[in-house]
Design a protein around this motif. Structure first.
Motif, mmCIF file in Angstrom:
data_model
loop_
_atom_site.group_PDB
_atom_site.id
_atom_site.type_symbol
_atom_site.label_atom_id
_atom_site.label_comp_id
_atom_site.label_asym_id
_atom_site.label_seq_id
_atom_site.Cartn_x
_atom_site.Cartn_y
_atom_site.Cartn_z
ATOM 1 N N SER A 257 46.751 43.819 57.643
ATOM 2 C CA SER A 257 46.685 43.856 59.099
ATOM 3 C C SER A 257 46.857 42.447 59.637
ATOM 4 N N SER A 258 47.629 42.336 60.698
ATOM 5 C CA SER A 258 47.826 41.032 61.345
ATOM 6 C C SER A 258 46.835 40.803 62.468
ATOM 7 N N ALA A 259 45.923 41.736 62.661
ATOM 8 C CA ALA A 259 44.945 41.615 63.742
ATOM 9 C C ALA A 259 44.006 40.442 63.491
ATOM 10 N N THR A 260 43.560 39.806 64.550
ATOM 11 C CA THR A 260 42.626 38.691 64.435
ATOM 12 C C THR A 260 41.333 39.143 63.765
ATOM 13 N N GLY A 261 40.907 38.414 62.739
ATOM 14 C CA GLY A 261 39.676 38.750 62.035
ATOM 15 C C GLY A 261 39.820 39.819 60.973
#
Length: 367
Positions: A257-261
């Motif tokens: 996942s490239s999502a933050t965190g």
């Protein structure tokens, strides 16, 4: 392995040298009276602290007749304490212009009788220990012993009616290797499966010299080796090299996942190993095997005994320098990251987290 030690960075101690007061111990000759006040501290970060169950102070002084043992005091704490909670210890010492101090925390019980009988600086330097003595059946540090730590500082001068302050570092007497798994690339899936996914770390060793000098104390890695104190095992027999094995007891799967965190990288397992210098032919270097690592919804991947031969070390200016992987050093955490993408598995980076200042080491190992 327990995760509670994964983020420990450093442990420091401060030694304060004070001249004797008028009520100093009477059995010391009047011209040699002195007191050594030792106060252990750290940087206050609770994630970086170790519990201390016992402390030993060994002091050698230089005399006209040679180096002489002056103090050998072993203190057992009724309850484990962190360094910041321990009261300063006052030691009776003979004043000298060349004092060497050894501080040992959490000594293995198998060494206590030998340490009690230490009379020679060189016998102490040659003392060996087996790190399996401090590990339980799960490979974790035995809580009643705690993490063994040592520190050495020398060239201390203390005279009657004189006050001095000396800073000192103590370091863990083991190294640890952490193995992580990371999903990379858009859509890549990986994880581990209970009873199936496994990691083997080849060529772990257990025997080590116990007491070692410290770079920050000026007793290791000096240009003038006569200022160093301690020895490192080398040419370890093949029979003394053992595999460390881990098999997943639970299952987990995650996609990149490239999502933050997003947690694309997760710890699989950890192994403790002894400090040593590798052979020049790579025959005893660490090697990694991994089996049945999920790669996508239905496939699995792995690697077989990949030897870690060459590293690229990044200096404090960010400049990479290629060099051989030549040693395992105490007080370091070696983090191996296996990355799984759409194509397969590869180990791209190894970082060395010193339990003090962090160093980054990049290792190119396309598998």
């Amino acid at each position: 392995m327990s995760k509670k030690l994964l983020h420990i960075i450093c442990l420091a101690s401060t030694i304060l040298l004070f001249s004797c007061s008028r009520d100093a111990i009477d059995e010391l000759p009047a011209l040699t009276r002195a007191q050594l006040s030792i106060n252990l501290v750290n940087n206050g970060d609770v994630d970086q602290q170790e519990e201390i169950n016992s402390i030993r102070f060994i002091v050698f002084g230089s005399t006209p007749g040679g180096v002489r043992l002056d103090v050998n005091e072993h203190i057992l704490l009724s309850t484990p304490e962190t360094a910041t909670d321990i009261d300063a210890q006052l030691l009776k010492v003979t004043s000298s212009n060349d004092i060497l101090v050894v501080v040992i925390a959490n000594e293995p019980q198998s060494l206590t009788s030998k340490l009690d009988g230490i009379a020679s600086l060189w016998t102490l330097q040659d003392m060996l220990y087996d790190i399996s003595d401090i590990l339980n059946d799960d490979g974790q540090i035995i809580s009643t012993t705690g993490m063994p730590m040592t520190g050495v500082i020398r060239d201390i001068s203390i005279a009657p009616d004189e006050t001095q302050k000396v800073e000192m570092v103590i370091e863990r007497a083991v190294a640890r290797v952490d193995v992580f798994l990371e999903a990379i690339d858009g859509g890549a899936v990986t994880g581990y499966t209970a009873g199936s996914t496994s990691v083997t770390l080849h060529n772990l060793s257990r025997d080590s010299y116990f007491v070692m000098g410290n770079v920050d104390n000026g007793t290791r890695d000096n240009a003038d080796s006569s200022k160093d104190y301690g020895k490192v095992k080398e040419d370890v027999p093949e029979s003394d090299l053992l595999p460390g094995a881990w098999t997943a007891t639970t299952s987990d799967t995650w996609a990149y996942s490239s999502a933050t965190g997003a947690k694309n990288r997760k710890l699989l397992c950890s192994f403790y190993t002894a400090e040593r210098i590798f052979k020049s032919d790579y025959s005893d270097r660490l090697a990694v095997s991994m089996a049945n690592v999920p790669k996508g919804p239905s496939d699995v991947t792995g690697i077989t005994e990949k030897v870690i031969e060459t590293i690229t070390k990044v200096d404090d200016k960010g400049s990479p320098t290629a060099q051989p992987f030549t040693e395992i050093r105490r007080n370091n955490v070696y983090q191996i990251t296996a990355r799984v993408g759409k194509i397969g598995i590869q180990i791209l980076t190894i970082t060395v987290e010193d339990w003090g200042e962090r160093q980054d080491i990049d290792l190119n190992m396309d598998l």
